[in-house]
Design an enzyme around this catalytic site. Structure first.
Site, PDB file in Angstrom:
ATOM      1  N   ARG A  86       0.819  -1.227   0.000  1.00  0.00           N
ATOM      2  CA  ARG A  86       0.000   0.000   0.000  1.00  0.00           C
ATOM      3  C   ARG A  86       0.853   1.278   0.000  1.00  0.00           C
ATOM      4  NH1 ARG A  86      -2.543  -3.216   3.739  1.00  0.00           N
ATOM      5  NH2 ARG A  86      -4.348  -4.304   2.886  1.00  0.00           N
ATOM      6  N   LYS A 123       3.637  11.692 -11.036  1.00  0.00           N
ATOM      7  CA  LYS A 123       2.764  10.849 -11.857  1.00  0.00           C
ATOM      8  C   LYS A 123       3.499   9.552 -12.141  1.00  0.00           C
ATOM      9  CE  LYS A 123       0.053  13.987 -14.775  1.00  0.00           C
ATOM     10  NZ  LYS A 123      -0.178  14.282 -16.202  1.00  0.00           N
ATOM     11  N   GLU A 126      11.454  18.860 -24.843  1.00  0.00           N
ATOM     12  CA  GLU A 126      10.728  19.293 -23.640  1.00  0.00           C
ATOM     13  C   GLU A 126      11.386  20.540 -23.037  1.00  0.00           C
ATOM     14  OE1 GLU A 126       7.883  18.014 -22.775  1.00  0.00           O
ATOM     15  OE2 GLU A 126       7.842  15.993 -23.640  1.00  0.00           O
ATOM     16  N   LYS A 181       8.438  23.200 -13.715  1.00  0.00           N
ATOM     17  CA  LYS A 181       7.513  22.090 -13.491  1.00  0.00           C
ATOM     18  C   LYS A 181       7.079  22.077 -12.021  1.00  0.00           C
ATOM     19  CE  LYS A 181       6.024  17.528 -14.464  1.00  0.00           C
ATOM     20  NZ  LYS A 181       6.161  16.283 -15.192  1.00  0.00           N
ATOM     21  N   GLU A 192      -4.007  16.845 -11.954  1.00  0.00           N
ATOM     22  CA  GLU A 192      -4.194  17.417 -13.289  1.00  0.00           C
ATOM     23  C   GLU A 192      -5.306  18.470 -13.301  1.00  0.00           C
ATOM     24  OE1 GLU A 192      -3.084  17.336 -17.421  1.00  0.00           O
ATOM     25  OE2 GLU A 192      -2.655  15.595 -16.182  1.00  0.00           O
ATOM     26  N   ARG A 209      -1.632  22.863 -15.071  1.00  0.00           N
ATOM     27  CA  ARG A 209      -0.749  21.813 -15.549  1.00  0.00           C
ATOM     28  C   ARG A 209      -0.900  21.613 -17.066  1.00  0.00           C
ATOM     29  NH1 ARG A 209       0.959  16.870 -11.650  1.00  0.00           N
ATOM     30  NH2 ARG A 209       2.461  15.922 -13.031  1.00  0.00           N
ATOM     31  N   ASN A 221       1.297  21.057 -21.784  1.00  0.00           N
ATOM     32  CA  ASN A 221       0.930  20.277 -22.971  1.00  0.00           C
ATOM     33  C   ASN A 221       1.233  21.002 -24.277  1.00  0.00           C
ATOM     34  OD1 ASN A 221       0.035  18.033 -21.571  1.00  0.00           O
ATOM     35  ND2 ASN A 221      -2.066  18.789 -21.416  1.00  0.00           N
ATOM     36  N   HIS A 266       1.899  19.130 -27.375  1.00  0.00           N
ATOM     37  CA  HIS A 266       1.544  17.745 -27.102  1.00  0.00           C
ATOM     38  C   HIS A 266       0.232  17.290 -27.747  1.00  0.00           C
ATOM     39  CE1 HIS A 266       4.954  17.847 -24.458  1.00  0.00           C
ATOM     40  NE2 HIS A 266       4.769  16.591 -24.076  1.00  0.00           N
ATOM     41  N   HIS A 294       1.017  14.212 -29.704  1.00  0.00           N
ATOM     42  CA  HIS A 294       0.442  12.892 -29.402  1.00  0.00           C
ATOM     43  C   HIS A 294      -0.194  12.288 -30.633  1.00  0.00           C
ATOM     44  CE1 HIS A 294       0.029  13.610 -24.797  1.00  0.00           C
ATOM     45  NE2 HIS A 294       1.096  12.898 -25.079  1.00  0.00           N
ATOM     46  N   HIS A 335       8.506  10.243 -28.759  1.00  0.00           N
ATOM     47  CA  HIS A 335       7.736  11.300 -28.105  1.00  0.00           C
ATOM     48  C   HIS A 335       8.324  12.704 -28.305  1.00  0.00           C
ATOM     49  CE1 HIS A 335       5.104  13.208 -25.207  1.00  0.00           C
ATOM     50  NE2 HIS A 335       6.169  13.734 -24.623  1.00  0.00           N
TER      51      HIS A 335
HETATM   52  P1  NAD Z   1      13.341   5.491 -21.436  1.00  0.00           P
HETATM   53  O1  NAD Z   1      13.257   5.391 -19.985  1.00  0.00           O
HETATM   54  O2  NAD Z   1      12.887   4.325 -22.214  1.00  0.00           O
HETATM   55  O3  NAD Z   1      14.833   5.833 -21.868  1.00  0.00           O
HETATM   56  C1  NAD Z   1      15.130   5.995 -23.234  1.00  0.00           C
HETATM   57  C2  NAD Z   1      16.301   5.106 -23.657  1.00  0.00           C
HETATM   58  O4  NAD Z   1      17.505   5.648 -23.140  1.00  0.00           O
HETATM   59  C3  NAD Z   1      16.238   3.674 -23.146  1.00  0.00           C
HETATM   60  O5  NAD Z   1      16.620   2.818 -24.172  1.00  0.00           O
HETATM   61  C4  NAD Z   1      17.281   3.644 -22.028  1.00  0.00           C
HETATM   62  O6  NAD Z   1      17.865   2.373 -21.875  1.00  0.00           O
HETATM   63  C5  NAD Z   1      18.280   4.639 -22.503  1.00  0.00           C
HETATM   64  N1  NAD Z   1      19.037   5.327 -21.452  1.00  0.00           N
HETATM   65  C6  NAD Z   1      18.561   5.894 -20.323  1.00  0.00           C
HETATM   66  N2  NAD Z   1      19.515   6.563 -19.701  1.00  0.00           N
HETATM   67  C7  NAD Z   1      20.643   6.409 -20.432  1.00  0.00           C
HETATM   68  C8  NAD Z   1      21.966   6.901 -20.313  1.00  0.00           C
HETATM   69  N3  NAD Z   1      22.306   7.755 -19.333  1.00  0.00           N
HETATM   70  N4  NAD Z   1      22.860   6.544 -21.244  1.00  0.00           N
HETATM   71  C9  NAD Z   1      22.503   5.737 -22.285  1.00  0.00           C
HETATM   72  N5  NAD Z   1      21.270   5.270 -22.467  1.00  0.00           N
HETATM   73  C10 NAD Z   1      20.349   5.602 -21.539  1.00  0.00           C
HETATM   74  O7  NAD Z   1      12.518   6.757 -21.986  1.00  0.00           O
HETATM   75  P2  NAD Z   1      12.500   8.311 -21.583  1.00  0.00           P
HETATM   76  O8  NAD Z   1      12.513   9.028 -22.869  1.00  0.00           O
HETATM   77  O9  NAD Z   1      13.485   8.669 -20.553  1.00  0.00           O
HETATM   78  O10 NAD Z   1      11.065   8.437 -20.914  1.00  0.00           O
HETATM   79  C11 NAD Z   1       9.888   8.166 -21.623  1.00  0.00           C
HETATM   80  C12 NAD Z   1       8.828   7.690 -20.670  1.00  0.00           C
HETATM   81  O11 NAD Z   1       8.574   8.708 -19.721  1.00  0.00           O
HETATM   82  C13 NAD Z   1       7.506   7.386 -21.329  1.00  0.00           C
HETATM   83  O12 NAD Z   1       7.041   6.150 -20.877  1.00  0.00           O
HETATM   84  C14 NAD Z   1       6.595   8.497 -20.861  1.00  0.00           C
HETATM   85  O13 NAD Z   1       5.248   8.100 -20.768  1.00  0.00           O
HETATM   86  C15 NAD Z   1       7.180   8.819 -19.536  1.00  0.00           C
HETATM   87  N6  NAD Z   1       6.868  10.177 -19.041  1.00  0.00           N
HETATM   88  C16 NAD Z   1       6.376  10.304 -17.798  1.00  0.00           C
HETATM   89  C17 NAD Z   1       6.099  11.558 -17.280  1.00  0.00           C
HETATM   90  C18 NAD Z   1       5.578  11.707 -15.890  1.00  0.00           C
HETATM   91  O14 NAD Z   1       5.195  12.808 -15.493  1.00  0.00           O
HETATM   92  N7  NAD Z   1       5.562  10.661 -15.109  1.00  0.00           N
HETATM   93  C19 NAD Z   1       6.337  12.701 -18.063  1.00  0.00           C
HETATM   94  C20 NAD Z   1       6.859  12.532 -19.331  1.00  0.00           C
HETATM   95  C21 NAD Z   1       7.122  11.265 -19.818  1.00  0.00           C
HETATM   96 MG    MG Z   2       6.084  15.182 -23.035  1.00  0.00          MG
END
Ligand code: NAD
Ligand code: MG
Length: 338
Positions: free
Chosen positions: A120, A142, A184, A212, A222, A226, A230, A233, A237, A249
Site C-alpha cells: 500500500r 505521476k 521538452e 515544473k 491534473e 498543468r 501540454n 503535445h 500525441h 515522443h
Molecule cells: P526510457 O526510460 O525508455 O529511456 C530511453 C532510452 O535511453 C532507453 O533505451 C534507455 O535504456 C536509454 N538510457 C537511459 N539513460 C541512459 C543513459 N544515461 N545513457 C545511455 N542510455 C540511456 O525513456 P524516456 O525518454 O526517458 O522516458 C519516456 C517515458 O517517460 C515514457 O514512458 C513516458 O510516458 C514517460 N513520461 C512520464 C512523465 C511523468 O510525469 N511521469 C512525463 C513525461 C514522460
Molecule cells: Mg512530453
C-alpha cells in the site's frame, strides 16, 4: 549543488550536480535511514550505472537488490510491474523499504507505480538518467504503466522522497534520445520564456524543474495550470499515434510545437516571425519540424486524444490556453502540417 524544493503534499528536494551519482547512497541516507532497497532500472542503464549506484547504497548501509527489464516503452506494462512487485517481496522489503528508480521515464513511471502499490505504498526516489526524465518525468509524482487500451492507463500519483540528477549521465545517451529530451526543454522556454536549452546541463535541468515544480505545486492533480505543459503535445500525441509510435515522443512534440506555432501565427494568434524562430531552435537541436504522415491520419488520431472534452479541446499556444472545437483543431492541423 543545486537544490530545488518541491512543496507538494509530500515535500521533497531535487538535487542536481555533475558527478553526484557516486554519492547517491549518502545523499539518500540524509533523508531516509538505511534499509532494504530495490534498485529498478532497464538493462542498458544497469550496465552503465547499476554497479556504481548499488555500491554507493551498500557503502551507505543499505541492503540492495537489483531488478532489471528490457529497455523501452514496451516494458512499461503490467507484466513487468508484477515481476517487480514480486522481486520486492522476494527481497523482503518491508513497509520501511525503499525503491530506487534509476534511468529514464520508463524506469521512473514503472518503479514509482510499484512503490505506490507495494504494501500500500513505500518510499521511492528518482535518479533520472535521460534529459526527458531529468526535466520532466521525475518531477510531479505521476506514475503509470501502459495497458492494451492506451498509454499510462493504469497509474497513481505518488511523490518521491528525493530526486537525484547527475547531468553527466546524459553524456552516454544516444543522440536521438538526447534530442528528444531537448524538445521538452524547448517547450519550457516557449511557455515560460528564457532560452534554457542554451544553459549548461545542470542549470538547464534546474530551470526546467523549477517551472515544473511551480506548476505541480499550484496544481498537484491534473488541472488547468498543468495543461500549459501540454504545449506541442496535442498535435504531438496525434503524430505519435498516427505513426504507430515510430516517431519518438520528443520528436513528435517538436513537430507538434512547430505545427501549432505555424497555425497560430497563420490565424493571427501569435506574432509574425514567431514560428520561424521556434523552427530555428528545434532544427538547431537536431529535432524535426514537419512530418510525412498525411494530415488526415493526424486529424483522426487527434480525435482519439484522451484530453478531449465533450465540447471540444483545450489547446496551448505558447503560454495561453484556448478552448476550441474539434473542427477548429482539424483546421489548425491542416494549416500547421501543410
Ligand atoms: P526510457 O526510460 O525508455 O529511456 C530511453 C532510452 O535511453 C532507453 O533505451 C534507455 O535504456 C536509454 N538510457 C537511459 N539513460 C541512459 C543513459 N544515461 N545513457 C545511455 N542510455 C540511456 O525513456 P524516456 O525518454 O526517458 O522516458 C519516456 C517515458 O517517460 C515514457 O514512458 C513516458 O510516458 C514517460 N513520461 C512520464 C512523465 C511523468 O510525469 N511521469 C512525463 C513525461 C514522460
Ligand atoms: Mg512530453
Amino acid at each position: 549543488m543545486i537544490k530545488i524544493h518541491v512543496g507538494t503534499d509530500r515535500e521533497y528536494d531535487i538535487l542536481i550536480e555533475k558527478g553526484l551519482l557516486k554519492d547517491c547512497g549518502a545523499l539518500t541516507a540524509a533523508v531516509k535511514a538505511p534499509c532494504r532497497a530495490m534498485l529498478c532500472c532497464d538493462e542498458t542503464v544497469a550496465s552503465l550505472y547499476g554497479e556504481p549506484v548499488r555500491a554507493s547504497y551498500e557503502e551507505a548501509g543499505y541492503q540492495t537488490a537489483l531488478f532489471t527489464f528490457a529497455p523501452g516503452e514496451r516494458s512499461k506494462n503490467m507484466g513487468t510491474l508484477t515481476r517487480l512487485l514480486e522481486a520486492m517481496g522476494a527481497a523482503e522489503l518491508d513497509r520501511g523499504g525503499l525503491l530506487v528508480a534509476l534511468g529514464g521515464g520508463v524506469a521512473g513511471d514503472l518503479g514509482g507505480l510499484a512503490a505506490a502499490l507495494y504494501r500500500r505504498g513505500i518510499d521511492y526516489l528518482q535518479i533520472p538518467t535521460t534529459v526527458l526524465a531529468g526535466v520532466d518525468s521525475s518531477v510531479g509524482g505521476k506514475t503509470a504503466v501502459d495497458l492494451a487500451c492506451g498509454k499510462n492507463m493504469a497509474g497513481a500519483f505518488w511523490q518521491p522522497i528525493l530526486v537525484l540528477c547527475d547531468p553527466e549521465t546524459f553524456e552516454t545517451l544516444p543522440p536521438e534520445t538526447y534530442a528528444g529530451g531537448m524538445a521538452e526543454v524547448v517547450k519550457y522556454g516557449m511557455i515560460f520564456g528564457g532560452r534554457p536549452w542554451e544553459l549548461p546541463p545542470a542549470e538547464m535541468v534546474a530551470a526546467c524543474c523549477r517551472h515544473k515544480r511551480d506548476v505541480v505545486e499550484a496544481d498537484e492533480k491534473e488541472g488547468s495550470r498543468r495543461m500549459l505543459l501540454n504545449f506541442g503535445h496535442t498535435i504531438g500525441h496525434a503524430v505519435e499515434l498516427a505513426s504507430d509510435y515510430t516517431v519518438p515522443h520528443g520528436q513528435a512534440v517538436a513537430i507538434g510545437m512547430a505545427a501549432m506555432a505555424r497555425a497560430a501565427e497563420g490565424q493571427g494568434l501569435a506574432p509574425a516571425g514567431s514560428a520561424r524562430e521556434l523552427e530555428a531552435v528545434l532544427t538547431g537541436l537536431g529535432l524535426p519540424i514537419a512530418t510525412g504522415i498525411p494530415t488526415d491520419a493526424v486529424k483522426a488520431a487527434a480525435r482519439a486524444d484522451k484530453k478531449r472534452g465533450a465540447a471540444g479541446i483545450t489547446i496551448v499556444i505558447y503560454d495561453r490556453l484556448m478552448k476550441i472545437t474539434m473542427e477548429q483543431l482539424d483546421q489548425m492541423i491542416e494549416e500547421g502540417l501543410a
